[in-house]
Design an enzyme around this catalytic site. Structure first.
Site, PDB file in Angstrom:
ATOM      1  CB  CYS A 158      -0.951  -0.010   1.191  1.00 55.23           C
ATOM      2  SG  CYS A 158      -0.142  -0.092   2.796  1.00 55.23           S
ATOM      3  CG  HIS A 215      -4.485   0.891   4.145  1.00 54.57           C
ATOM      4  ND1 HIS A 215      -3.888  -0.021   3.304  1.00 54.57           N
ATOM      5  CD2 HIS A 215      -5.422   1.539   3.413  1.00 54.57           C
ATOM      6  CE1 HIS A 215      -4.443   0.066   2.104  1.00 54.57           C
ATOM      7  NE2 HIS A 215      -5.381   1.012   2.146  1.00 54.57           N
TER       8      HIS A 215
END
Length: 1038
Positions: free
Chosen positions: A181, A439
């Protein structure tokens, strides 16, 4: 003369001397003569050479300056030699190939002997730069040094999406191939920078014949270009394998599949792209640092900071320049991006005695301050959210989509010539508590100006206000050329845009009103003393369009003697064009003459978005009922009884209860039609829009069912005139009320012990009228009306005498009889504050008083304890249609549902409905849990109130179940002291069985305690008692 001519003349002299000596030797005949002549010839030759050399050395050599070395010497040599490499690398980009000593210098700053050029250091006074075909003998050490060679001109960078001929798409997402990510979000943020994207697209020519290859992998610039084209051409998410496969090439210590920091990956990626670009040049390792900083990546992201260190002893200032590609801002003491910039560019004090001053030649105290010497085209900002130990600073940092860094620029003319206005183009966000988990997502802009959120393979649009409220980690701002071309002018105070988009400043006071005259100061709106207007004027919103209707509101509302500001002070009010000719009222406002159609043409802009807010004191004068006629301007309230002139059809007399307290004068003695005139009424029991204005909630002492008293008398002052409307809607509403009263009377014929509940149609507690007042002759002009009429003269009571009671079948009205005039003070109930639980024993029960029932949700007066479940007080045996109708209405005692200004249910009503729904669900869940915990039970008939064991019965007690439980506990024998099952101690312990399984209390104190506990649980479950329950409880306690 030139040097070349002197050298040629010397060569000619030497050649002549050689010919002369050779010619003399050939003329000798004998050998001895030849030997002698040879010695003489050698001596003469030497003498000639020495004489000519001395003459050449003694000769004066004149030098002349030529415009270019190519034109003077090299061009002459080209005619004799074959040129293999055209041009001189040292003369590219306008730089001279000579240094100050006259030696030829290569492209990287070295001379032909490999010696380093002495003028390379920026502080060297002999630094030579030739940009304009003339020499600069010295360079200013306080100015940024210029590179000797520019690899990629800054002017070739195309800023903005519009500068490219390509049609840019939003771009697809990127698939997460395993903890990537950080890679996906960084690539999305970089590929949505217009300057970088335009440069990558321009590299397609290099992409065709790329021969740059690092060990083990290909060109990272080509991989970025291919990834950009893939996101623009594909319709689904792409897999960034070209970048993912070169992870070791980008950074050696990054491991595939491991979580990494997005900013760290960004820095290594940009450095890898710079390194790949430099590999296109053969001597890239010999280039100096200034030249290496002129790559396309350096021109896009690179800038220079000016560092000024000032000595506090001698005030000596040392200036240095630092190249940067991102700004790391400390946010520990900042709440916004502007605060972080202020802290970064502020002057800071260095460590005491830690700086060695060049002027003092010793360690002294000094201060240091940064400023922008050359701002980058794309500004990269990283907020320091992570500490060295891995903790994350999750505070919210507010920022705007455009920032201005002009005040942080260096104080030089070149830096101040161009305004530094940047606009947000992309950012990287981090969700998580630390740098080791979480994230990463990205936000990027498009050519249309909209923003999109890129969460791996998911792409969704995002609003601008959501972007500014994002917890950003890395932000990219690009230089705004539109602001640089036309600098934003400072707008004065009180000037704003007309529609939020135009750049033409318009004074706020003249946006929606062309009238030159305007009252300045606190003003009262037309139509209510608490700030609610009846026209189309706004209360909290700004009105941008000019309207023909007028209202004297300017943003300050006055309600019941105090100022009220519900949301924000409005910047502009609505004024009509003909305001100057209208007559002003007593408070300085202009009255509205053509207000009959003020609410039929327009509505307020934001009136449906804001709910009216009022306090308890302002609820007295809260609302204004709509009126189909034109506005009236009455004076002081006329306290007379004969104020209405309706038609009479029934022998019903109307009695007026005049308040003792003198009413206050209305602050706004005029009124207009309400904007709720066209709104439909969902409740059939609510008066229609054309009803009598005597029931105006604004002029009465209650709002939304609230009753307000002052001591023992109701403040029933009013400021509106009574206007009678004999429409069909009014008659239908009254007939509905009479029908409901008749049904209530029929359902209560068997009720003998209930006290008369004196509650009127909308939650009022009326005064009890005396018998003498009830004997007054009825008015012949009184129409059928509800139980209460509120007008400017007070509260009107509807009663009837015994004669009216005899003709009950003809006209169904309410009889109110009792003791002399007084207002009972009701006891407050936390579930129903408008109900009264005080028993009324002053007057005997009459059939007419028994039929006085609830009409709009108020509670009945009874001697019994109120039911806890819904806040109503009723007889357990009463199951009439009126009660069922009341249960369908509002359950909190507010009467009919109270709608907001836009005709929708109020927020309070919605919250109450949600609470009731949740309470019902909790009750259901509790019942299910109790049913499950109870297990199997024996059936038992419910005890009759008239039975013999009524005095000994406990609600919910099951003797059969108690007997079964006793057998279950004593199946093993023993239990010596346990009494038999019909002892009352079992009845007292049956609800505490699970808590006291083996402890059966036999004392009187324990029995009382258990009985109270059982009673509390019974009441909390919604149970009730019969009419004779108090006496039964008294017998049990004895």
């Amino acid at each position: 003369m030139p040097v070349s001519m002197a050298v040629c003349e010397t060569a000619n002299v030497v050649n002549a001397a050689l010919r002369e000596s050779l010619g003399g030797n050939s003329s000798a005949g004998s050998s001895t003569d030849q030997a002698k002549s040879g010695e003489d010839t050698n001596g003469s030759l030497q003498n000639h050479i020495v004489a000519n050399a001395k003459r050449i050395l003694m000769a004066k050599i004149e030098y002349e300056e030529v415009p270019n070395y190519h034109e003077s010497v090299l061009e002459n040599l080209k005619s004799k030699y074959i040129v293999i490499k055209p041009g001189n690398p040292g003369a590219i980009n306008g730089f001279s190939g000579k240094n100050n000593t006259g030696k030829l210098v290569g492209a990287n700053g070295h001379d032909n002997n490999g010696a380093r050029k002495q003028a390379e250091h920026p502080n060297n006074q002999s630094h030579h730069i030739n940009h304009h075909n003339h020499q600069h003998p010295t360079s200013n050490p306080n100015e940024l040094p210029k590179p000797k060679r520019v690899l990629y001109p800054r002017e070739n960078i195309r800023i903005g999406w519009k500068q490219s001929e390509r049609k840019w798409q939003v771009g697809t997402g990127m698939i997460n191939v395993g903890n990537t990510c950080y890679l996906n979000s960084t690539l999305q943020a970089l590929l949505h920078i217009p300057a970088l994207a335009n440069w990558l697209v321009s590299e397609q020519a290099h992409l065709a014949d790329c021969n740059v290859a690092e060990p083990g992998s290909g060109c990272i610039i080509c991989a970025m270009t291919k990834t950009l084209l893939a996101t623009q051409s594909n319709q689904s998410a792409v897999r960034p394998f070209l970048i993912y496969s070169k992870l070791k090439q980008i950074c050696k210590h990054m491991v595939v599949g491991r979580q990494e920091d997005a900013h760290e990956f960004l820095r290594f990626l940009v450095e890898a792209m710079e390194r790949a670009y430099l590999m296109r040049f053969r001597n890239y390792k010999e280039l100096d640092q200034l030249v290496k900083e002129t790559t396309p990546l350096g021109q896009i992201f690179g800038g220079y900071l000016r560092s000024e260190v000032r000595c506090l002893s001698c005030n000596h200032v040392s200036i240095t320049f630092q190249h940067f590609q991102d700004l790391l801002l400390d946010i520990r003491k900042a709440d916004s991006l502007e605060d972080a910039f202020e802290g970064h560019f502020s002057r800071e004090r260095l460590e005491d005695m830690g700086y060695k001053c060049e002027g003092c030649k010793k360690k002294v105290s000094a201060t240091k301050q940064f400023s922008l010497e050359r701002a980058p085209i794309t500004l990269c900002i990283q907020l320091k959210r992570f500490s060295m130990i891995g903790n994350k600073l999750t505070k919210q940092i507010s920022f705007k989509s455009r920032i201005d860094l002009s005040k942080y620029a260096a104080r030089s003319q070149a830096a101040q010539a161009q305004p530094l206005t940047y606009r947000l183009v992309s950012m990287v966000t981090h969700l998580g508590a630390s740098q080791h988990c979480g994230h990463y997502t990205a936000i990027g802009s498009t050519d249309t100006g909209s923003f999109y959120n890129f969460d791996d393979s998911y792409v969704r649009p995002i609003a601008m206000h959501s972007v500014c409220n994002t917890n950003a980690y890395i932000m990219f701002f690009e230089l705004d050329l539109s602001q640089a071309a036309s600098p934003a002018a400072n707008r004065p105070n009180g000037v704003r845009l007309t529609n939020g988009h135009s750049t033409t400043p318009v004074p706020a006071a003249t946006v929606s009103s062309p009238s030159p005259t305007r009252f300045i100061g606190p003003q009262l709106p037309a139509g209510g003393a608490n700030g609610y207007t009846n026209g189309n004027a706004q209360k909290t919103a700004i009105q941008f369009k000019q309207q023909n209707q007028q209202s004297p509101q300017n943003g300050l509302q006055l309600g019941t003697g105090k100022f009220q500001d519900t949301a924000k002070p409005p910047l502009v009010g609505a004024h009509a064009k003909g305001e100057a000719t209208s007559a002003p009222t007593a408070n300085g406002n202009k009255s509205s003459s053509p207000s009959s159609n003020s609410s039929s043409n327009h509505k307020s802009i934001n009136q449906q978005q804001y709910l009216p807010i009022s306090s308890d004191d302002e609820d007295i004068e809260d609302e204004m009922k709509p009126r189909p006629t034109t506005a009236q301007l009455p004076s002081m309230p006329n306290m007379t009884e004969n104020h209405t002139e309706p038609k009479a059809k029934s022998p019903v007399k109307i009695q007026v209860k005049t308040p003792v307290k003198t009413p206050l004068k209305s602050l706004v003695p005029y009124e207009s039609a309400s904007e709720e005139e066209e709104a439909p009424l969902p409740n059939p029991r609510k008066r229609p829009s054309g009803e009598d204005s005597s029931e105006s909630d604004q002029e009465s002492g209650q709002t939304n069912g609230h009753s307000k008293t002052n001591g023992s008398h109701t403040n029933g002052s009013a400021s509106s005139s009574v206007h009678v409307n004999n429409s069909k809607q009014k008659t239908d509403a009254i007939d509905e009320i009479f029908k409901s009263l008749k049904k209530s009377a029929d359902s209560d014929e068997d009720d003998d012990e209930e006290e008369p509940s004196i509650q009127l149609t909308n939650g009022w507690h009326p005064q009890k009228q005396s018998q003498s007042q009830s004997k007054a002759p009825p008015s012949p002009k009184t129409p059928p009306s509800p139980a209460v009429i509120k007008s400017k003269t007070g509260i009107w009571k509807v009663t009837r005498n015994d004669e009216v009671d005899a003709i009950e079948d003809d006209v169904d009205v309410v009889v109110v009889e009792g003791s002399p005039v007084k207002i009972p003070t009701p006891n407050k109930n936390h579930r129903n504050p408008f109900s009264s639980s005080k028993p009324s024993t002053d007057s005997p029960a009459t059939p007419g008083a028994k039929r006085q029932k609830l009409l709009n949700g108020s509670a009945l007066k009874s001697h019994q304890q109120p039911r806890v479940g819904n806040g109503y007080q009723s007889n357990a045996t009463s199951n009439g249609s009126t009660i069922n109708e009341l249960l369908k209405q509002s359950y909190r005692g507010y009467g009919s549902p109270v709608l907001s200004w836009n005709g929708k249910p109020a927020e309070l009503e919605k919250e109450l409905l949600v609470d009731a729904r949740e309470q019902r669900q909790r009750d259901i869940d509790d019942d299910e849990e109790n049913e499950m915990d109870r297990g199997r039970q024996r059936k038992v008939k419910s005890g009759s109130a008239k039975g013999n064991n009524a005095s000994n019965s406990t609600p919910g007690y099951n003797p059969f179940q108690e007997y079964e439980g006793q057998k279950r506990w004593n199946k093993n024998g023993g239990g010596g002291g346990f009494p038999r099952f019909y002892n009352q101690n079992y009845r007292q312990n049956f609800q505490q069985r699970n808590k006291f399984k083996f402890n059966r209390f036999g004392g009187p104190g324990s029995a009382k305690f258990q009985q109270q506990r059982a009673l509390q649980r019974h009441l909390s479950a919604g149970g009730g008692f019969s009419r004779r329950q108090p006496s039964a409880q008294q017998q049990q306690q004895t």
